[in-house]
Enzyme design. Sequence first.
Site, PDB file in Angstrom:
ATOM      1  N   LYS A  11      38.202  75.370   4.113  1.00 32.87           N
ATOM      2  CA  LYS A  11      37.273  76.474   3.865  1.00 32.87           C
ATOM      3  C   LYS A  11      36.837  76.482   2.389  1.00 32.87           C
ATOM      4  O   LYS A  11      37.437  75.773   1.561  1.00 32.87           O
ATOM      5  CB  LYS A  11      37.963  77.792   4.249  1.00 32.87           C
ATOM      6  CG  LYS A  11      38.354  77.872   5.745  1.00 32.87           C
ATOM      7  CD  LYS A  11      39.050  79.206   6.030  1.00 32.87           C
ATOM      8  CE  LYS A  11      39.629  79.255   7.435  1.00 32.87           C
ATOM      9  NZ  LYS A  11      40.315  80.550   7.677  1.00 32.87           N
ATOM     10  N   TYR A  51      33.250  81.292  14.832  1.00 30.57           N
ATOM     11  CA  TYR A  51      34.273  82.336  15.023  1.00 30.57           C
ATOM     12  C   TYR A  51      33.908  83.322  16.138  1.00 30.57           C
ATOM     13  O   TYR A  51      34.414  84.442  16.144  1.00 30.57           O
ATOM     14  CB  TYR A  51      34.506  83.084  13.705  1.00 30.57           C
ATOM     15  CG  TYR A  51      35.421  82.361  12.739  1.00 30.57           C
ATOM     16  CD1 TYR A  51      36.696  81.934  13.127  1.00 30.57           C
ATOM     17  CD2 TYR A  51      35.033  82.136  11.415  1.00 30.57           C
ATOM     18  CE1 TYR A  51      37.544  81.300  12.233  1.00 30.57           C
ATOM     19  CE2 TYR A  51      35.881  81.497  10.520  1.00 30.57           C
ATOM     20  CZ  TYR A  51      37.142  81.093  10.935  1.00 30.57           C
ATOM     21  OH  TYR A  51      37.997  80.470  10.040  1.00 30.57           O
ATOM     22  N   PHE A  59      37.395  92.366  10.797  1.00 25.02           N
ATOM     23  CA  PHE A  59      37.195  91.458   9.668  1.00 25.02           C
ATOM     24  C   PHE A  59      36.139  90.383   9.949  1.00 25.02           C
ATOM     25  O   PHE A  59      35.887  89.522   9.108  1.00 25.02           O
ATOM     26  CB  PHE A  59      38.522  90.797   9.267  1.00 25.02           C
ATOM     27  CG  PHE A  59      39.222  90.080  10.400  1.00 25.02           C
ATOM     28  CD1 PHE A  59      38.869  88.788  10.758  1.00 25.02           C
ATOM     29  CD2 PHE A  59      40.241  90.718  11.115  1.00 25.02           C
ATOM     30  CE1 PHE A  59      39.514  88.127  11.801  1.00 25.02           C
ATOM     31  CE2 PHE A  59      40.891  90.066  12.168  1.00 25.02           C
ATOM     32  CZ  PHE A  59      40.522  88.760  12.506  1.00 25.02           C
ATOM     33  N   ARG A  87      48.293  72.472  13.857  1.00 26.69           N
ATOM     34  CA  ARG A  87      48.561  73.898  13.608  1.00 26.69           C
ATOM     35  C   ARG A  87      49.898  74.077  12.879  1.00 26.69           C
ATOM     36  O   ARG A  87      50.046  74.973  12.054  1.00 26.69           O
ATOM     37  CB  ARG A  87      48.575  74.679  14.924  1.00 26.69           C
ATOM     38  CG  ARG A  87      47.249  74.687  15.676  1.00 26.69           C
ATOM     39  CD  ARG A  87      46.287  75.717  15.172  1.00 26.69           C
ATOM     40  NE  ARG A  87      46.763  77.079  15.331  1.00 26.69           N
ATOM     41  CZ  ARG A  87      46.020  78.159  15.057  1.00 26.69           C
ATOM     42  NH1 ARG A  87      44.773  78.029  14.625  1.00 26.69           N
ATOM     43  NH2 ARG A  87      46.504  79.366  15.213  1.00 26.69           N
ATOM     44  N   THR A  93      48.800  82.020  10.398  1.00 31.53           N
ATOM     45  CA  THR A  93      47.510  82.548   9.933  1.00 31.53           C
ATOM     46  C   THR A  93      47.641  83.307   8.616  1.00 31.53           C
ATOM     47  O   THR A  93      46.826  83.133   7.702  1.00 31.53           O
ATOM     48  CB  THR A  93      46.912  83.474  11.014  1.00 31.53           C
ATOM     49  OG1 THR A  93      46.771  82.720  12.227  1.00 31.53           O
ATOM     50  CG2 THR A  93      45.562  84.025  10.598  1.00 31.53           C
ATOM     51  N   ARG A 104      49.344  76.366   4.375  1.00 35.66           N
ATOM     52  CA  ARG A 104      49.126  77.755   3.932  1.00 35.66           C
ATOM     53  C   ARG A 104      50.350  78.310   3.202  1.00 35.66           C
ATOM     54  O   ARG A 104      50.212  79.071   2.239  1.00 35.66           O
ATOM     55  CB  ARG A 104      48.777  78.624   5.134  1.00 35.66           C
ATOM     56  CG  ARG A 104      47.355  78.396   5.662  1.00 35.66           C
ATOM     57  CD  ARG A 104      47.173  79.062   6.996  1.00 35.66           C
ATOM     58  NE  ARG A 104      45.796  79.005   7.487  1.00 35.66           N
ATOM     59  CZ  ARG A 104      45.464  79.240   8.751  1.00 35.66           C
ATOM     60  NH1 ARG A 104      46.400  79.542   9.645  1.00 35.66           N
ATOM     61  NH2 ARG A 104      44.196  79.179   9.129  1.00 35.66           N
ATOM     62  N   ASN A 114      42.902  81.789   3.365  1.00 34.23           N
ATOM     63  CA  ASN A 114      43.999  80.926   3.823  1.00 34.23           C
ATOM     64  C   ASN A 114      43.612  79.447   3.923  1.00 34.23           C
ATOM     65  O   ASN A 114      44.262  78.662   4.575  1.00 34.23           O
ATOM     66  CB  ASN A 114      44.629  81.472   5.111  1.00 34.23           C
ATOM     67  CG  ASN A 114      43.666  81.486   6.291  1.00 34.23           C
ATOM     68  OD1 ASN A 114      42.539  81.001   6.183  1.00 34.23           O
ATOM     69  ND2 ASN A 114      44.108  82.023   7.405  1.00 34.23           N
ATOM     70  N   HIS A 117      41.154  75.780   8.401  1.00 36.96           N
ATOM     71  CA  HIS A 117      41.021  76.115   9.826  1.00 36.96           C
ATOM     72  C   HIS A 117      41.505  74.943  10.668  1.00 36.96           C
ATOM     73  O   HIS A 117      41.274  73.791  10.313  1.00 36.96           O
ATOM     74  CB  HIS A 117      39.551  76.385  10.179  1.00 36.96           C
ATOM     75  CG  HIS A 117      39.325  76.443  11.663  1.00 36.96           C
ATOM     76  ND1 HIS A 117      39.545  77.586  12.400  1.00 36.96           N
ATOM     77  CD2 HIS A 117      38.972  75.477  12.555  1.00 36.96           C
ATOM     78  CE1 HIS A 117      39.309  77.323  13.682  1.00 36.96           C
ATOM     79  NE2 HIS A 117      38.962  76.053  13.802  1.00 36.96           N
ATOM     80  N   GLU A 128      34.711  73.111  19.171  1.00 36.84           N
ATOM     81  CA  GLU A 128      34.495  73.092  17.720  1.00 36.84           C
ATOM     82  C   GLU A 128      34.001  71.724  17.250  1.00 36.84           C
ATOM     83  O   GLU A 128      33.120  71.639  16.380  1.00 36.84           O
ATOM     84  CB  GLU A 128      35.784  73.510  17.003  1.00 36.84           C
ATOM     85  CG  GLU A 128      36.079  74.997  17.210  1.00 36.84           C
ATOM     86  CD  GLU A 128      37.449  75.450  16.748  1.00 36.84           C
ATOM     87  OE1 GLU A 128      37.734  76.660  16.860  1.00 36.84           O
ATOM     88  OE2 GLU A 128      38.257  74.616  16.285  1.00 36.84           O
TER      89      GLU A 128
HETATM   90  P1  DAT Z   1      43.740  80.964  12.535  1.00 34.82           P
HETATM   91  O1  DAT Z   1      42.794  80.615  11.404  1.00 34.82           O
HETATM   92  O2  DAT Z   1      45.179  80.797  12.115  1.00 34.82           O
HETATM   93  O3  DAT Z   1      43.414  80.254  13.821  1.00 34.82           O
HETATM   94  P2  DAT Z   1      42.571  83.337  13.755  1.00 34.82           P
HETATM   95  O4  DAT Z   1      41.810  82.406  14.634  1.00 34.82           O
HETATM   96  O5  DAT Z   1      43.331  84.444  14.398  1.00 34.82           O
HETATM   97  O6  DAT Z   1      43.603  82.537  12.814  1.00 34.82           O
HETATM   98  O7  DAT Z   1      41.589  84.021  12.690  1.00 34.82           O
HETATM   99  C1  DAT Z   1      40.598  83.247  12.060  1.00 34.82           C
HETATM  100  C2  DAT Z   1      40.557  83.601  10.604  1.00 34.82           C
HETATM  101  O8  DAT Z   1      40.225  84.989  10.463  1.00 34.82           O
HETATM  102  C3  DAT Z   1      41.885  83.450   9.851  1.00 34.82           C
HETATM  103  O9  DAT Z   1      42.120  82.125   9.433  1.00 34.82           O
HETATM  104  C4  DAT Z   1      41.696  84.391   8.713  1.00 34.82           C
HETATM  105  C5  DAT Z   1      40.886  85.523   9.313  1.00 34.82           C
HETATM  106  N1  DAT Z   1      41.759  86.603   9.743  1.00 34.82           N
HETATM  107  C6  DAT Z   1      42.587  86.604  10.804  1.00 34.82           C
HETATM  108  N2  DAT Z   1      43.258  87.761  10.900  1.00 34.82           N
HETATM  109  C7  DAT Z   1      42.822  88.525   9.860  1.00 34.82           C
HETATM  110  C8  DAT Z   1      43.126  89.819   9.393  1.00 34.82           C
HETATM  111  N3  DAT Z   1      44.012  90.590  10.015  1.00 34.82           N
HETATM  112  N4  DAT Z   1      42.489  90.256   8.282  1.00 34.82           N
HETATM  113  C9  DAT Z   1      41.585  89.482   7.646  1.00 34.82           C
HETATM  114  N5  DAT Z   1      41.268  88.246   8.023  1.00 34.82           N
HETATM  115  C10 DAT Z   1      41.872  87.772   9.113  1.00 34.82           C
HETATM  116 MG    MG Z   2      41.840  80.453  15.140  1.00 34.13          MG
END
Ligand code: DAT
Ligand code: MG
Length: 151
Positions: A11, A51, A59, A87, A93, A104, A114, A117, A128
């Site tokens: 990112k 996303y 968020f 992963r 996350t 991370r 973080n 992705h 994706e």
């Molecule tokens: P990951 O990236 O581990 O697959 P995810 O798909 O649940 O996690 O979410 C995508 C992204 O969204 C994540 O990398 C960061 C952001 N995100 C997730 N949960 C969040 C939260 N509670 N507050 C802010 N950003 C968040």
């Molecule tokens: Mg995800």
Amino acid sequence: AEMERTFIAIKPDGVQRGLVAEIISRFERKGFKLVAIKIVVPSKQFAQKHYHDLKERPFFNGLCDFLSSGPVVAMVWEGEGAITYGRKLIGATDPQKSEPGTIRGDLAVVVGRNIIHGSDGPETAKDEINLWFKGEELVSYTSNAEKWIYG
Ligand code: DAT
Ligand code: MG
């Protein structure tokens, strides 16, 4: 584990912090094979597509603004179990909960920054990869190391 492909993206925070080589080297040293890579600034609309599963989350808007705020290094990595183990290399996350030794855990502090992705399953990996890459951008080749990695 099956031979599979996963979509991995560094990112804008990871790129700006100079972590591209560090992150690539973790996947490379593991034994996964790089089959596609490019640097792009995604539009906000593109980020929303990437996303789309999270569009109801509070968020979502900030997340899409962030992903489209600068260059992203988009990649496809191939290997046995590459989706699940990718992963694991990435870590939880929320970097506050990621184990040390993960990307991370070692390199990030807050969930909104973080740095990386990774696809979370075979279906999302396929979707994706198709969203970010054209077929001809994926390179099939035999790595000389394969026989030493897989026996
Ligand atoms: P990951 O990236 O581990 O697959 P995810 O798909 O649940 O996690 O979410 C995508 C992204 O969204 C994540 O990398 C960061 C952001 N995100 C997730 N949960 C969040 C939260 N509670 N507050 C802010 N950003 C968040
Ligand atoms: Mg995800």
